[in-house]
Design a protein around this motif. Structure first.
Motif, PDB file in Angstrom:
ATOM      1  N   GLU A 131       0.840  -1.192   0.000  1.00 53.87           N
ATOM      2  CA  GLU A 131       0.000   0.000   0.000  1.00 53.87           C
ATOM      3  C   GLU A 131       0.877   1.246   0.000  1.00 53.87           C
ATOM      4  OE1 GLU A 131      -3.431   2.268   2.633  1.00 53.87           O
ATOM      5  OE2 GLU A 131      -2.606   0.376   3.348  1.00 53.87           O
ATOM      6  N   THR A 132       0.572   2.165  -0.898  1.00 57.66           N
ATOM      7  CA  THR A 132       1.329   3.409  -0.976  1.00 57.66           C
ATOM      8  C   THR A 132       0.375   4.589  -0.940  1.00 57.66           C
ATOM      9  OG1 THR A 132       1.301   3.498  -3.396  1.00 57.66           O
ATOM     10  CG2 THR A 132       3.179   2.375  -2.363  1.00 57.66           C
ATOM     11  N   GLU A 133       0.947   5.716  -0.572  1.00 54.53           N
ATOM     12  CA  GLU A 133       0.209   6.975  -0.629  1.00 54.53           C
ATOM     13  C   GLU A 133       1.041   7.947  -1.453  1.00 54.53           C
ATOM     14  OE1 GLU A 133      -1.120  10.660   2.228  1.00 54.53           O
ATOM     15  OE2 GLU A 133      -0.800   8.698   3.147  1.00 54.53           O
ATOM     16  N   LYS A 134       0.405   8.504  -2.470  1.00 54.54           N
ATOM     17  CA  LYS A 134       1.109   9.483  -3.300  1.00 54.54           C
ATOM     18  C   LYS A 134       1.045  10.843  -2.615  1.00 54.54           C
ATOM     19  CE  LYS A 134       1.297   9.486  -7.840  1.00 54.54           C
ATOM     20  NZ  LYS A 134       0.983   9.645  -9.271  1.00 54.54           N
ATOM     21  N   GLY A 167       7.758  24.545 -10.021  1.00 58.62           N
ATOM     22  CA  GLY A 167       8.155  23.141 -10.060  1.00 58.62           C
ATOM     23  C   GLY A 167       7.340  22.297  -9.119  1.00 58.62           C
ATOM     24  N   GLY A 168       7.649  20.996  -9.140  1.00 62.38           N
ATOM     25  CA  GLY A 168       6.917  20.091  -8.282  1.00 62.38           C
ATOM     26  C   GLY A 168       7.640  18.786  -8.060  1.00 62.38           C
ATOM     27  N   LEU A 169       7.139  18.053  -7.079  1.00 61.39           N
ATOM     28  CA  LEU A 169       7.702  16.760  -6.699  1.00 61.39           C
ATOM     29  C   LEU A 169       6.551  15.811  -6.428  1.00 61.39           C
ATOM     30  CD1 LEU A 169      10.510  16.046  -4.180  1.00 61.39           C
ATOM     31  CD2 LEU A 169       8.319  14.945  -3.881  1.00 61.39           C
ATOM     32  N   SER A 170       6.659  14.602  -6.949  1.00 62.16           N
ATOM     33  CA  SER A 170       5.682  13.552  -6.703  1.00 62.16           C
ATOM     34  C   SER A 170       6.424  12.362  -6.109  1.00 62.16           C
ATOM     35  CB  SER A 170       5.008  13.141  -8.018  1.00 62.16           C
ATOM     36  OG  SER A 170       4.160  12.034  -7.813  1.00 62.16           O
ATOM     37  N   ALA A 171       5.917  11.857  -4.977  1.00 64.41           N
ATOM     38  CA  ALA A 171       6.567  10.733  -4.302  1.00 64.41           C
ATOM     39  C   ALA A 171       5.528   9.735  -3.837  1.00 64.41           C
ATOM     40  CB  ALA A 171       7.380  11.227  -3.109  1.00 64.41           C
TER      41      ALA A 171
END
Length: 139
Positions: free
Chosen positions: A34-37, A50-54
């Protein structure tokens, strides 16, 4: 006969089906995929910089940085470092053990080294005259 075809519906829905299968198999072993973006963005006077997605793997206690990009207008202002610091702060608050990511030789390997990341792998010749680098940082 089994038919292999492009996924129907949205990419997110297809990804969710795949992740559900992975998660159901791993739960039998006491782990969860299980992950959470988590997504952060940088703005200055309504200008997008800008941006970051993890993805935070909640049970596995690791964070994977999927995407990090800084607009030309934000370069040299520490925007990338600020985005990474915000994500790392969140990772520490959640008790994550580490962060990992990949980048290309023509992008930002030195940037990640300056942030305390260590290279743990690379694929030379990907692309042709460069390399794909894999980094981690234990928290």
């Amino acid at each position: 006969m089994t038919e292999i075809r492009p996924a129907k519906g949205s990419e997110d829905a297809a990804r969710n089906r795949i992740e559900a299968l992975l998660d159901s198999h791993s739960q039998a072993l006491g782990k969860s995929f299980e992950t959470e973006k988590v997504v952060y963005e940088a703005h200055e006077n309504e200008q997008y910089l800008g941006g970051l997605s993890a993805r935070f793997a909640l049970d596995l206690k690791w964070v994977f940085v999927e995407l990090l990009a800084v607009a030309e207008a934000g370069r040299g202002k520490g925007i990338g470092g600020q985005l990474m610091a915000r994500m790392e702060e969140e990772a520490r608050l959640r008790g994550m053990q580490g962060i990992w990511l990949d980048t290309f030789s023509f992008q930002a390997p030195e940037f990640y080294k300056r942030l305390g990341f260590s290279e743990f792998g690379r694929i030379d010749g990907y692309p042709d005259d460069g390399a794909r680098h894999f980094f981690l940082k234990r928290l």
